[in-house]
Design a protein around this motif. Structure first.
Motif, PDB file in Angstrom:
ATOM      1  N   ALA A  42      10.913   3.955 -14.680  1.00 24.14           N
ATOM      2  CA  ALA A  42      11.642   5.087 -14.082  1.00 24.14           C
ATOM      3  C   ALA A  42      13.095   4.714 -13.803  1.00 24.14           C
ATOM      4  N   PRO A  43      13.919   4.582 -14.830  1.00 25.47           N
ATOM      5  CA  PRO A  43      15.325   4.232 -14.606  1.00 25.47           C
ATOM      6  C   PRO A  43      16.078   5.263 -13.768  1.00 25.47           C
ATOM      7  N   ASP A  44      15.526   6.485 -13.696  1.00 29.60           N
ATOM      8  CA  ASP A  44      16.209   7.547 -12.960  1.00 29.60           C
ATOM      9  C   ASP A  44      16.073   7.401 -11.453  1.00 29.60           C
ATOM     10  N   CYS A  45      15.044   6.658 -10.987  1.00 25.27           N
ATOM     11  CA  CYS A  45      14.858   6.580  -9.534  1.00 25.27           C
ATOM     12  C   CYS A  45      14.653   5.150  -9.022  1.00 25.27           C
ATOM     13  N   VAL A  46      14.701   4.160  -9.913  1.00 28.16           N
ATOM     14  CA  VAL A  46      14.557   2.767  -9.489  1.00 28.16           C
ATOM     15  C   VAL A  46      15.905   2.068  -9.540  1.00 28.16           C
TER      16      VAL A  46
ATOM     17  N   ASP B 127       0.867  -1.189   0.000  1.00 26.75           N
ATOM     18  CA  ASP B 127       0.000   0.000   0.000  1.00 26.75           C
ATOM     19  C   ASP B 127       0.898   1.232   0.000  1.00 26.75           C
ATOM     20  N   VAL B 128       1.363   1.616  -1.164  1.00 27.06           N
ATOM     21  CA  VAL B 128       2.372   2.677  -1.272  1.00 27.06           C
ATOM     22  C   VAL B 128       1.806   4.048  -0.942  1.00 27.06           C
ATOM     23  N   ASP B 129       0.475   4.202  -0.906  1.00 27.71           N
ATOM     24  CA  ASP B 129      -0.100   5.489  -0.521  1.00 27.71           C
ATOM     25  C   ASP B 129       0.284   5.871   0.903  1.00 27.71           C
ATOM     26  N   THR B 130       0.572   4.859   1.739  1.00 28.72           N
ATOM     27  CA  THR B 130       0.939   5.166   3.126  1.00 28.72           C
ATOM     28  C   THR B 130       2.284   5.875   3.219  1.00 28.72           C
ATOM     29  N   LEU B 131       3.079   5.851   2.154  1.00 27.83           N
ATOM     30  CA  LEU B 131       4.369   6.538   2.189  1.00 27.83           C
ATOM     31  C   LEU B 131       4.204   8.043   2.394  1.00 27.83           C
ATOM     32  N   SER B 132       3.007   8.564   2.118  1.00 23.91           N
ATOM     33  CA  SER B 132       2.754   9.994   2.321  1.00 23.91           C
ATOM     34  C   SER B 132       2.528  10.338   3.781  1.00 23.91           C
ATOM     35  N   ASP B 133       2.317   9.329   4.630  1.00 30.04           N
ATOM     36  CA  ASP B 133       2.103   9.577   6.051  1.00 30.04           C
ATOM     37  C   ASP B 133       3.377  10.098   6.699  1.00 30.04           C
TER      38      ASP B 133
ATOM     39  N   ALA C 198       4.735   9.166   9.317  1.00 32.03           N
ATOM     40  CA  ALA C 198       5.551   8.108   9.903  1.00 32.03           C
ATOM     41  C   ALA C 198       6.697   7.693   8.993  1.00 32.03           C
ATOM     42  N   TYR C 199       6.586   8.020   7.701  1.00 27.24           N
ATOM     43  CA  TYR C 199       7.617   7.623   6.736  1.00 27.24           C
ATOM     44  C   TYR C 199       8.460   8.813   6.275  1.00 27.24           C
ATOM     45  N   SER C 200       8.418   9.897   7.022  1.00 31.12           N
ATOM     46  CA  SER C 200       9.135  11.110   6.597  1.00 31.12           C
ATOM     47  C   SER C 200      10.644  10.901   6.552  1.00 31.12           C
ATOM     48  N   ASP C 201      11.164   9.954   7.328  1.00 29.94           N
ATOM     49  CA  ASP C 201      12.614   9.706   7.322  1.00 29.94           C
ATOM     50  C   ASP C 201      13.052   8.725   6.245  1.00 29.94           C
ATOM     51  N   ALA C 202      12.091   8.139   5.525  1.00 31.48           N
ATOM     52  CA  ALA C 202      12.444   7.139   4.514  1.00 31.48           C
ATOM     53  C   ALA C 202      13.103   7.804   3.313  1.00 31.48           C
ATOM     54  N   ARG C 203      14.253   7.288   2.919  1.00 35.78           N
ATOM     55  CA  ARG C 203      14.968   7.803   1.749  1.00 35.78           C
ATOM     56  C   ARG C 203      14.892   6.826   0.574  1.00 35.78           C
ATOM     57  N   ALA C 204      14.315   5.656   0.827  1.00 34.70           N
ATOM     58  CA  ALA C 204      14.132   4.659  -0.223  1.00 34.70           C
ATOM     59  C   ALA C 204      13.056   3.691   0.228  1.00 34.70           C
TER      60      ALA C 204
ATOM     61  N   ALA D 251       1.872   5.107  -8.910  1.00 33.58           N
ATOM     62  CA  ALA D 251       1.829   5.967  -7.729  1.00 33.58           C
ATOM     63  C   ALA D 251       3.165   6.003  -7.007  1.00 33.58           C
ATOM     64  N   VAL D 252       3.837   4.851  -6.865  1.00 31.46           N
ATOM     65  CA  VAL D 252       5.089   4.840  -6.125  1.00 31.46           C
ATOM     66  C   VAL D 252       6.195   5.542  -6.908  1.00 31.46           C
ATOM     67  N   VAL D 253       6.150   5.459  -8.236  1.00 32.77           N
ATOM     68  CA  VAL D 253       7.122   6.193  -9.047  1.00 32.77           C
ATOM     69  C   VAL D 253       6.917   7.694  -8.880  1.00 32.77           C
ATOM     70  N   ALA D 254       5.656   8.137  -8.938  1.00 30.25           N
ATOM     71  CA  ALA D 254       5.364   9.563  -8.767  1.00 30.25           C
ATOM     72  C   ALA D 254       5.802  10.047  -7.391  1.00 30.25           C
ATOM     73  N   HIS D 255       5.550   9.232  -6.365  1.00 34.46           N
ATOM     74  CA  HIS D 255       5.931   9.617  -5.001  1.00 34.46           C
ATOM     75  C   HIS D 255       7.454   9.712  -4.876  1.00 34.46           C
ATOM     76  N   ALA D 256       8.157   8.737  -5.437  1.00 34.50           N
ATOM     77  CA  ALA D 256       9.616   8.735  -5.335  1.00 34.50           C
ATOM     78  C   ALA D 256      10.207   9.963  -6.020  1.00 34.50           C
ATOM     79  N   ARG D 257       9.707  10.290  -7.186  1.00 34.41           N
ATOM     80  CA  ARG D 257      10.236  11.458  -7.894  1.00 34.41           C
ATOM     81  C   ARG D 257       9.938  12.752  -7.151  1.00 34.41           C
ATOM     82  N   SER D 258       8.757  12.839  -6.559  1.00 32.89           N
ATOM     83  CA  SER D 258       8.406  14.075  -5.847  1.00 32.89           C
ATOM     84  C   SER D 258       9.210  14.245  -4.566  1.00 32.89           C
TER      85      SER D 258
END
Length: 479
Positions: free
Chosen positions: A311-315, A240-246, A248-254, A276-283
């Motif tokens: 997304a070869p630039d961020c994966v 559930d990658v939408d939870t990455l916006s919470d 609690a995950y503000s310290d996650a770098r990957a 969604a996870v690609v868009a989140h990672a890029r943002s």
């Protein structure tokens, strides 16, 4: 005869290297030291035979060679050999040299402890069927790879890995997994595990978000490298990658994902969540680490393409041959953006510290000739039949399986409160199976699911049907 042939023949005649501890008394006369050396040599040889350092049939060096190595007179060694031959420790035949006699009995008995008994029914995870290893193709590829390799291939290895293998992998991964890369963006390693540890030590500056169910030994090594892990919930559409916006995950770098076949739940990351996870990672300027677990082993349709292709630039993409070939072949890879190459290579040092360059040369040849593709197709057909048989047999006793038709394991759902009892019963009966809760992140909240995780690649061909029947009988009592 060439010089190489000459020295090879000489080396063959010289026999076995020996370490013998001879310490004569320097105060003795020359005659006294000679006698003491003969006694010491006889005692040392007798002891080496007795304790098994020189097994029966071992050829000893000619007495001239051993005398030169030990710095003693030839007569000293000749006399010692003669004494041991007379006692029956050694035998000597014209043209055959001096060998340890088969009738000699070691004074120290060999270790008679039994190895621990293995499981009666082995359903290990992540284990391909050993008999499927392409021995003939491997032997043929080895012969060509070693013959054609330049001399430089056997010197210190490039820490990024053999360039020819990186070339072949860049084409192969593009063709079968949709990966977009070049040889310069591939770093070869020994395993996905070592790749993840290296990434977290050298490229992830912060916490790592991981799936709530994952491989405990990967997670433990990542955390031991100093990278905290934060669990993401898993449902029927994958993480559930939408939870990455919470917050609690503000310290996650990957974020580490197994999008093609989530381990161990067996679901695939849905198309919407991939985007969604690609868009989140890029943002957020973060990396997605894609473990392409079982990516090539999809049975109900063509394999799902790698997330990296979006997304070869961020994966950061990682995979290995541990399931497609064998865990005995220690070759894996990282496909990384430009900024990650240098720190990974620098961390490995000026030369390859771990990986077998010879294995890399052989794998190059397997891919180049199409033998690797043929093996994958054979394996896919073989494992699909195994999985179909397992699913059908379990359905006969009222047990449904979870996850997509892929990989080398299935999940048998059960009530969470029944998992421990089922596991305990299985282990007592000699089944090597695993509980779903064993793979849950320690800080992930309970999600109301339980299950038994069963690997179907590990049972040998000779007992596969019997193992499946036994498993079905075990599970029938819990339905």
């Amino acid at each position: 005869m060439t010089p190489t042939d000459h020295w090879a023949a000489v080396a063959q005649r010289l026999g076995t290297d020996l370490f013998l501890d001879l310490q004569p008394d320097p105060t003795l006369s020359a005659h006294g030291r000679g006698a003491q050396l003969r006694r010491s040599l006889t005692t040392e040889l007798r002891a080496a035979i007795s304790d098994g350092r020189l097994p029966a049939g071992t050829q000893l060096p000619p007495y001239r060679s051993l005398a030169a190595d030990l710095g003693v007179a030839r007569g000293t060694v000749s006399a010692a050999y003669a004494e041991l031959i007379a006692e029956g420790w050694l035998t000597a035949r014209q043209g055959s040299g001096t060998v340890v006699a088969h009738t000699s009995t070691p004074s120290v008995l060999p270790n008679t402890r039994r190895k621990p008994d293995g499981p009666t029914h082995d359903f290990s995870l992540g284990a391909p069927t050993p008999s499927l290893f392409p021995r003939s193709d491997w032997i043929a590829a080895t012969r060509v790879a070693i013959t054609d390799a330049p001399h430089s291939a056997f010197g210190p290895g490039d820490p990024q890995g053999n360039y020819e293998l990186r070339e072949e992998l860049s084409r192969y991964l593009a063709r079968v997994r949709g990966v977009r890369t070049s040889p310069d963006n591939i770093v070869l390693t020994t395993s996905v595990h070592s790749a993840l540890v290296s990434l977290c030590s050298n490229a992830v500056d912060g916490a790592l978000a991981v799936e709530a169910f994952n491989m405990p030994f990967h997670r433990a090594s990542i955390e031991a490298a100093g990278t905290p892990t934060l669990p993401i919930p898993i449902d029927r559409d994958g993480a559930d990658v939408d939870t990455l916006s919470d917050g609690a995950y503000s310290d996650a770098r990957a974020v580490l994902l197994t999008p093609s076949h989530q381990f161990p739940t067996g679901v695939a990351l849905s198309p919407g969540r991939r985007a969604a996870v690609v868009a989140h990672a890029r943002s957020r300027g973060m990396y997605i680490v894609e473990d392409d677990y079982d990516g090539e082993l999809r049975y109900d349709r063509e394999p799902i393409g790698a997330l990296q292709g979006l997304a070869p630039d961020c994966v950061i993409y990682t995979g290995s041959v541990s399931k497609s070939l064998s865990p005995a072949v220690r070759t894996a890879w990282l496909v990384v953006p430009d900024a990650v190459v240098e720190p990974l290579v620098a961390a490995k040092g000026p030369r390859e510290p771990d990986a077998s360059i010879v294995d890399q040369l052989v794998l190059t040849q397997l891919i180049r000739t199409g033998a690797y593709d043929r093996h994958i197709r054979r394996s896919r057909q073989f494992y699909r039949k195994r999985r179909d048989h397992l699913v059908a047999r379990l359905r006969d006793v009222g047990v449904d399986t979870g996850g997509v038709s892929a990989g080398l394991h299935i999940v048998l759902p059960c009530r969470p409160d029944a998992e421990d009892e089922l596991l305990a019963t299985a282990w007592r009966a000699g089944f090597l199976v695993f509980g779903l809760s064993q793979f849950r992140h320690p800080t992930a909240p309970p999600d109301g699911r339980g299950g038994i995780v069963v690997g179907f690649g590990s049972p040998p061909d000779s007992s596969f049907n019997a193992d499946i029947d036994a498993l079905a009988g075990l599970l029938a009592a819990f339905t």
